[in-house]
Write a protein that holds these residues in place. Structure first.
Motif, short mmCIF file in Angstrom:
data_model
loop_
_atom_site.label_atom_id
_atom_site.label_comp_id
_atom_site.label_asym_id
_atom_site.label_seq_id
_atom_site.Cartn_x
_atom_site.Cartn_y
_atom_site.Cartn_z
N SER A 196 0.80 -1.22 0.00
CA SER A 196 0.00 0.00 0.00
C SER A 196 0.84 1.28 0.00
CB SER A 196 -0.93 0.00 1.22
OG SER A 196 -0.19 -0.15 2.41
N MET A 197 2.17 1.13 0.10
CA MET A 197 3.05 2.31 0.17
C MET A 197 4.23 2.08 -0.77
SD MET A 197 2.92 2.79 4.32
CE MET A 197 3.89 4.29 4.36
N PRO A 198 4.18 2.63 -1.98
CA PRO A 198 5.24 2.41 -2.96
C PRO A 198 6.60 2.82 -2.41
CG PRO A 198 3.37 3.54 -3.96
CD PRO A 198 3.12 3.51 -2.49
N ASN A 199 7.62 1.98 -2.67
CA ASN A 199 9.01 2.24 -2.29
C ASN A 199 9.25 2.22 -0.79
OD1 ASN A 199 9.82 2.69 -5.07
ND2 ASN A 199 8.81 4.69 -4.92
N VAL A 200 8.32 1.65 -0.03
CA VAL A 200 8.50 1.46 1.41
C VAL A 200 8.63 -0.04 1.66
CG1 VAL A 200 7.47 1.75 3.70
CG2 VAL A 200 7.26 3.56 1.99
N TYR A 201 9.56 -0.38 2.55
CA TYR A 201 9.85 -1.78 2.83
C TYR A 201 9.86 -2.04 4.33
CZ TYR A 201 11.36 -1.81 -2.03
OH TYR A 201 11.40 -1.68 -3.40
N ARG A 202 9.63 -3.30 4.68
CA ARG A 202 9.83 -3.79 6.03
C ARG A 202 11.12 -4.60 6.02
NH1 ARG A 202 4.27 -6.35 8.10
NH2 ARG A 202 4.96 -8.08 6.80
N TYR A 203 11.97 -4.36 7.02
CA TYR A 203 13.31 -4.94 7.00
C TYR A 203 13.59 -5.77 8.25
CZ TYR A 203 14.48 -1.20 3.60
OH TYR A 203 14.52 -0.33 2.53
N GLY A 204 14.36 -6.85 8.08
CA GLY A 204 15.10 -7.41 9.18
C GLY A 204 16.33 -6.55 9.39
N VAL A 205 16.91 -6.60 10.59
CA VAL A 205 17.99 -5.68 10.91
C VAL A 205 19.19 -5.86 9.98
CG1 VAL A 205 19.03 -7.18 12.68
CG2 VAL A 205 19.35 -4.69 12.79
#
Length: 335
Positions: A53-62
């Protein structure tokens, strides 16, 4: 706590590092210290997931976040706001994994501070991503907020983050008196002058949080948060909420969302001119701006909105556009 170290009388937590000192000198330009980047941390240290739902946004592991931040820090990034997400750890009524040893924020903080000693790391403090019911506090059997239990638990989480390396703890739950409880916890461990408290002092029950709640998997299972987030039209309550948090010792204040609430930004800055003011450009705002035209039109729209936030009184803007803003600042500096 000493009689002479009441939270509301301590100033040093608000300028305990170079970035926070710059926020004490407001103007209307947009520089690197005026931008804070919100990041989402996953349990799996090696994972990376796009946010649909948010272009160019990611969820990351550290382990994925650190190289992603390295490039941004080289471009001038000075601060981040960290949110933890759990998908396999069990959620319970008290949000036990909000500060457990398995929590992704707790595990990432030492690594982030080791990789980027000069980066200001703020941690969102809330229970909703970790509770089985999805609310921001502990509930009574009737389903209403248990205020005393909620404040106690939120202060415990804030202290855990502070002890693990956070430079700022940012309670977003909107419970009464949690700033005082957090400040007292910090002073009890000699962190009162070293860790700042950024209060989500004026957080509204907005319809613009949808993409964020999808990303965080934190929507309440029943009911809503209107009993503890502010009604959208309630300027008076916003003034009272900010005054409450200032009286309890908040170092930094926040208005959330941003663009629809610029009157509240101005009101809060006028009432508390000596407190650095943050504005959260929320996920719904990000989604709208991302779809506002081609790249040039979108950048022009974005920078106009950021300028208006600064004009209204914002000292720092929390925005998912931070990577793009850093590029724009770099280009302007080069010219």
């Amino acid at each position: 706590m000493s009689l002479y170290l009441k939270p509301e009388h301590v100033l040093q937590g608000g300028y305990c590092n170079a970035t926070l000192r710059k926020l004490q000198e407001p103007n209307t330009s947009i520089q690197t210290h005026n931008v804070m980047y919100p990041v989402f941390l996953l349990e799996n240290d090696d994972a990376i997931q796009p946010v649909s739902s948010m272009p160019n946004v990611y969820r990351y592991g550290v382990n994925q976040l650190i190289p992603a931040l390295a490039d941004l820090v080289k471009k001038g990034l000075e601060s981040i706001l960290v949110f933890g997400i759990i998908e396999t750890l069990p959620k319970d009524a008290n949000g036990s994994h909000a500060d457990s040893d398995s929590n992704p924020v707790m595990r990432a903080l030492p690594k982030l501070k080791a990789a980027f000693p000069g980066l200001v790391v703020a941690c969102d403090v809330c229970l909703c991503p970790y509770t089985s019911h999805g609310h921001c506090g502990v509930l009574q059997p009737t389903g209403v907020i248990d205020h005393a239990a909620s404040v106690k638990r939120i202060a415990e989480v804030a202290l855990s983050y502070a002890m693990s390396g956070a430079d700022i703890v940012a309670p977003s739950d909107m419970m009464d008196n949690r700033i005082k409880a957090i400040k007292e916890a910090l002073f009890s461990t000699n962190l009162g002058n070293k860790v700042s408290v950024l209060s989500y002092s004026c957080k509204f029950a907005s319809s613009m949080y949808g993409p964020f709640r999808e990303t965080m998997k934190s929507a309440p299972l029943a009911g809503d948060r209107k009993c503890y987030q502010l009604p959208p039209g309630a300027a008076g309550l916003a003034a009272r909420a900010a005054a409450r948090d200032v009286a309890e010792g908040a170092d930094l204040l926040m208005v959330k969302p941003g663009l629809p609430y610029l009157d509240i930004v101005r009101q809060t800055k006028d009432l508390h001119p000596h407190h650095p003011l943050f504005v959260y450009q929320v996920s719904g705002e990000y989604a709208m701006i991302s779809r506002s035209g081609d790249n040039n039109e979108m950048e022009t729209t974005l920078m106009e909105m950021l300028l208006c936030m600064r004009r209204a009184g914002a000292d720092c803007i929390i925005t998912y556009f931070a990577p793009l803003v850093l590029d724009i600042i770099s280009k302007r500096t080069a010219h």
